[in-house]
Design a protein around this motif. Structure first.
Motif, PDB file in Angstrom:
ATOM      1  N   GLN A  31       5.315   5.141  -9.940  1.00 23.36           N
ATOM      2  CA  GLN A  31       4.267   5.509 -10.890  1.00 23.36           C
ATOM      3  C   GLN A  31       4.845   5.685 -12.294  1.00 23.36           C
ATOM      4  N   PHE A  47       1.662   3.154   9.100  1.00 23.92           N
ATOM      5  CA  PHE A  47       1.072   4.381   8.574  1.00 23.92           C
ATOM      6  C   PHE A  47       0.329   5.148   9.663  1.00 23.92           C
ATOM      7  N   LYS A  66       1.104  19.095   3.019  1.00 23.36           N
ATOM      8  CA  LYS A  66       1.081  18.260   1.824  1.00 23.36           C
ATOM      9  C   LYS A  66       0.713  19.017   0.553  1.00 23.36           C
ATOM     10  N   ARG A 101       9.269   8.009   1.062  1.00 17.34           N
ATOM     11  CA  ARG A 101       8.031   7.408   0.567  1.00 17.34           C
ATOM     12  C   ARG A 101       7.500   8.170  -0.631  1.00 17.34           C
ATOM     13  N   THR A 110       7.188   6.528  -4.325  1.00 19.92           N
ATOM     14  CA  THR A 110       5.864   6.394  -4.928  1.00 19.92           C
ATOM     15  C   THR A 110       5.827   7.046  -6.306  1.00 19.92           C
ATOM     16  N   ASP A 122       0.852  -1.186   0.000  1.00 13.23           N
ATOM     17  CA  ASP A 122       0.000   0.000   0.000  1.00 13.23           C
ATOM     18  C   ASP A 122       0.888   1.237   0.000  1.00 13.23           C
ATOM     19  N   LYS A 123       0.482   2.258  -0.755  1.00 15.33           N
ATOM     20  CA  LYS A 123       1.158   3.559  -0.777  1.00 15.33           C
ATOM     21  C   LYS A 123       2.652   3.446  -1.081  1.00 15.33           C
ATOM     22  N   TRP A 127       4.657   1.058  -0.305  1.00 18.08           N
ATOM     23  CA  TRP A 127       5.407   0.296   0.691  1.00 18.08           C
ATOM     24  C   TRP A 127       5.008  -1.174   0.623  1.00 18.08           C
ATOM     25  N   GLU A 170       9.001  10.165   5.232  1.00 16.96           N
ATOM     26  CA  GLU A 170       7.963  10.742   4.384  1.00 16.96           C
ATOM     27  C   GLU A 170       8.518  11.161   3.024  1.00 16.96           C
ATOM     28  N   GLU A 183      -0.329  -1.242   8.115  1.00 17.08           N
ATOM     29  CA  GLU A 183      -1.323  -0.263   8.557  1.00 17.08           C
ATOM     30  C   GLU A 183      -0.925   0.370   9.881  1.00 17.08           C
TER      31      GLU A 183
END
Length: 595
Positions: free
Chosen positions: A532, A353, A409, A524, A528, A254-255, A257, A521, A350
């Motif tokens: 992509q 996160f 963000k 990550r 990510t 997820d995300k 990771w 952060e 989870e």
């Protein structure tokens, strides 16, 4: 009072059965327990008052971990296994033996059943351990009536009382054929492995008949027997029915990771569990397969007799590379264990996160602690950068912004960087210069506010490249520090100053926790973004467009060359050596070089 870290973990505990492991400041397991509800049980240690040994235990707990099981009985069995393995200080009562009973079928010419507390290497059959001594004894007595072996002391020239009662095969007066014992043992093993439906049905019928005949005492006895069977006999996912040494791998993603769980099954039990969490750039399946291959290349890695992986993984490829049978369980006990590993992997990620989210709320003083460690006046805005690429291919950079210790963000930024072949350090220097130049020349043009501190993930190379661009190209005076990781990819140091000096920041301080969160952060976010882009323009997707390149050919090319640049550098003969035809090899070369 529990630490902030423990308070946050307590808030994330699941309402599920499992085993929990309390750890001291050195990460050593000091207590193992079981729970029908992990949230309620573990919280009770920190939310209730204690005295004596429990108070001493709680005072020494610095962290905890847990493994979710499918039932509270499995939690009990896992607890015993972990106590036997780790022998924690505060589980003193269970240090010698387990304290729990097993049903044993002895290994001798005329075998018999007995209750024991210790497992020996005597080739006997052991079943258990069982949480209720009385229930185990009653179940054994029931089996001695239904599937008798030997109840007497051996040959004595005449039948014993048990033989007359139908509870002994007659070793007291005759030589019992081995086949008779084998048949009975097979039935006993099947029963204790959980195949009780037929006998339970018979007992229920007998209980109903007794009640209808007003034989209430007899009905109560049968009712109790059914209860003892239910307590004692149950198929356990946490314990295998065979003793094959196997490792079970599963994952959850997820995300950006990947969370991996490895269950080590030894002596038919879950003897050990390992967890891994890391950001990835490729597809989950590819990264997972790569992890397994590397896992057994570690120093002193012990290979099992069998490896189990989830559906969708190329078991044949792994098996040929590892020289170990690799299988994908479809049903039954092994599939249940696989599902359990997936559930634990998901919970672990989870938790990570949600811990980050909770930790982000605790920023009082943390922001100022970082500035104090660098000898700077207190500022408000920090911007952190990290790069991501694979051997120079598809380089990207990402920036995250923190305001007074909180992530902003809406001000995160992504950057696609220029391709640059060369050594790793040269790439890092060039990538840093490009992204710093682009970010802050734009802010200057827009007359936008500048940050109070810039953090570069990596260390001295990135830090000095950023300082050079800021000072000598943009004429800006913004402090730059380097965030360094150790060999376990954990935040280790903060570099600052003309001599790249590590600055003192207490690893247990809120400032250090904030620095860890920022580094995780930005990493990550970069990973990510890179993933992509890579998925859109991945090696596999490029190869799919080439005529004649099917799934098997793609696997061969991916496994051997790893990157586009390596395939471009290879000759047609190198590609043919993989068992690929000359026509297809030429098509691959022409297509990739044409790009």
């Amino acid at each position: 009072m529990a630490s902030e870290h423990i308070e946050h973990k307590l808030a994330l505990l699941p309402d599920l059965p499992g085993s929990y492991q309390m750890k001291d400041v050195n990460g050593k397991i000091i207590y193992v327990g079981k729970a029908k509800n992990l949230k309620n049980r573990v919280r009770s240690y920190f939310k209730s008052s204690h005295d004596g040994k429990t108070a001493q235990l709680v005072s020494n707990i610095a962290d905890f971990d847990y493994i979710v099981t499918s039932s509270d009985k499995e939690a009990f069995l896992l607890e015993i296994t972990l106590i036997q393995k780790w022998q924690p200080y505060y589980n003193i009562k269970l240090k010698k033996g387990t304290g729990y009973p097993y049903i044993k079928i002895t290994n001798e010419r005329d075998p018999k059943m007995e209750i024991t507390g210790d497992i020996k290497k005597d080739n006997a059959y052991y079943f258990g351990p069982y949480p209720n001594v009385y229930a185990a004894q009653e179940t054994m007595h029931f089996l001695q009536k239904v599937y008798p072996l030997r109840r007497c002391n051996g040959y004595q020239g005449r039948p014993c009382l048990y033989y007359h009662m139908g509870q002994c095969l007659g070793a007291c007066w005759r030589e019992v054929p081995q086949a008779e014992y084998d048949a009975q043992i097979a039935k006993i093993k099947s029963f204790l492995d959980g195949n009780t439906a037929k006998i339970v049905k018979q007992l229920n019928h007998q209980m109903t008949t007794a009640a209808e005949n007003l034989e209430f005492e007899r009905a109560a006895e049968i009712r109790d027997q059914l209860k003892y069977i239910d307590i004692t006999v149950e198929k356990q996912k946490i314990i295998s029915n065979d003793k094959t040494q196997r490792d079970i791998f599963n994952f959850y993603m997820d995300k950006g990771w990947l969370s991996i769980q490895i269950f080590f099954i030894r002596q038919a039990r879950l003897m050990k569990r390992e967890s891994r969490l890391f950001p990835i750039t490729g597809s989950a399946d590819e990264e997972f397969e790569s992890f397994i291959l590397q896992f057994y290349q570690r120093k002193n890695a012990i290979q099992p007799k069998e490896v189990l992986v989830p559906k969708g993984i190329d078991a044949n490829l792994l098996e040929s590379a590892l020289n170990i049978p690799v299988r994908i369980p479809q049903r039954g006990e092994k599939k249940s264990l696989m599902d359990l590993a997936h559930q634990n992997a998901q919970l672990k990620l989870e938790e990570k996160f949600r811990l980050l989210e909770l930790d982000n709320r605790t920023t009082v003083g943390a922001n100022n602690e970082i500035f104090d460690a660098l000898g700077l006046p207190h500022g408000h805005v920090m911007e952190a950068f990290d790069h991501s690429h694979i051997q120079g291919a598809d380089p990207v950079s990402a920036m995250v912004q923190y305001v007074d210790g909180q992530p902003e963000k809406t001000n995160y930024r992504k950057y696609k960087l220029a391709q640059d072949e060369g050594d790793h350090s040269a790439n890092e220097d060039a990538n840093t210069r490009e992204v710093i130049r682009r970010r802050y020349s734009r802010l200057l043009k827009e007359h936008a506010a500048l940050p109070d501190l810039i953090l570069m993930d990596g260390g001295a190379i990135e830090m000095n490249a950023a300082k050079d661009v800021l000072e000598n190209e943009l004429n800006l005076d913004i402090p730059v520090a380097g965030m360094v990781k150790n060999n376990k990819h954990k935040t280790a140091a903060l570099l600052f100053g003309d001599w790249d000096e590590p600055r003192d920041l207490d690893p247990k301080s809120q400032g250090f926790y904030l620095l860890e969160r920022i580094q995780e952060e930005v990493h990550r976010f970069a990973i990510t973004f890179h993933r992509q882009l890579r998925n859109k323009n991945s090696l596999a997707s490029r190869l799919e467009t080439i005529t004649g390149v099917g799934p098997r050919t793609r696997v061969k090319l991916l496994k051997e060359f790893k990157t586009i640049n390596h395939i471009k550098a290879a000759s047609v003969e190198d590609i043919q050596a993989l068992g690929i035809s000359k026509t297809v090899a030429q098509a691959v070369k022409v297509s990739l070089q044409g790009e």
